[in-house]
Design an enzyme around this catalytic site. Sequence first.
Site, short mmCIF file in Angstrom:
data_model
loop_
_atom_site.label_atom_id
_atom_site.label_comp_id
_atom_site.label_asym_id
_atom_site.label_seq_id
_atom_site.Cartn_x
_atom_site.Cartn_y
_atom_site.Cartn_z
N GLY A 31 0.77 -1.24 0.00
CA GLY A 31 0.00 0.00 0.00
C GLY A 31 0.79 1.28 0.00
O GLY A 31 0.24 2.36 0.19
N CYS A 32 2.10 1.20 -0.23
CA CYS A 32 2.93 2.40 -0.18
C CYS A 32 2.60 3.38 -1.30
O CYS A 32 2.54 4.59 -1.08
CB CYS A 32 4.41 2.02 -0.22
SG CYS A 32 4.88 0.89 1.13
N THR A 33 2.35 2.85 -2.50
CA THR A 33 2.01 3.73 -3.62
C THR A 33 0.62 4.35 -3.42
O THR A 33 0.47 5.56 -3.59
CB THR A 33 2.13 2.98 -4.96
OG1 THR A 33 3.49 2.55 -5.12
CG2 THR A 33 1.75 3.88 -6.13
N THR A 67 1.04 7.13 -0.85
CA THR A 67 1.77 8.26 -1.40
C THR A 67 0.88 9.06 -2.35
O THR A 67 0.86 10.30 -2.31
CB THR A 67 3.04 7.78 -2.12
OG1 THR A 67 3.86 7.08 -1.16
CG2 THR A 67 3.82 8.93 -2.72
#
Length: 197
Positions: free
Chosen positions: A81-83, A86
């Site tokens: 879920g980092c993208t 961000t």
Amino acid sequence: MNQRNLLEVDWSQIPAPSDDGAAAHLEGMTLPPIGLLATDDTSVTLSALRGRSVVFAYPRTGEPGKIALVDDWDMIPGARGCTPQTCAFRDLYAELKAAGAAHVFGLSTQSNDYQIEMASRLHLPFRVLSDEKLALTRALNLPTMEVAGLTLIKRLALVIDDARITHVFYPVFPPDRNAGDVLAWLKANPVNKARCD
């Protein structure tokens, strides 16, 4: 596992991280004077910034079409879920600024070169900081995970007022709602205009 689309995630199929208490000590801490390389090739010392800053940290962003760090990345609680996180901060950037965030930063232990590519690809309006040497991570004892021999920061967000951490979002799930949660908190807790430096 090939990362086809980094933004389309069925969060019901992803294990949520639990509150392990690893961020409980952060609220009220004063940031140490540590400079971190940013995606515009400047050095940013968060403790030197006046006003309110928002720093969201994440394990590591992926690259479309590239192989994930480990095969079971999506099954590590809090990894995926980092993208989406961000991009949510990107999409709400103007609103976060309007709600009192003088500065917004992303933070990970990935290299500056990796982050520069990601910031360009995602058209980020804010800088992303590299703590590749773990200087800030260790000084603040940020919650971390070890994956494939790498130390990664667990997903969290910090609200910092004049070098002091005033609020911590941890654990964060689902990641794409983090920016909205931070925005709601900023609106409910405006910067005290009467505060003297």
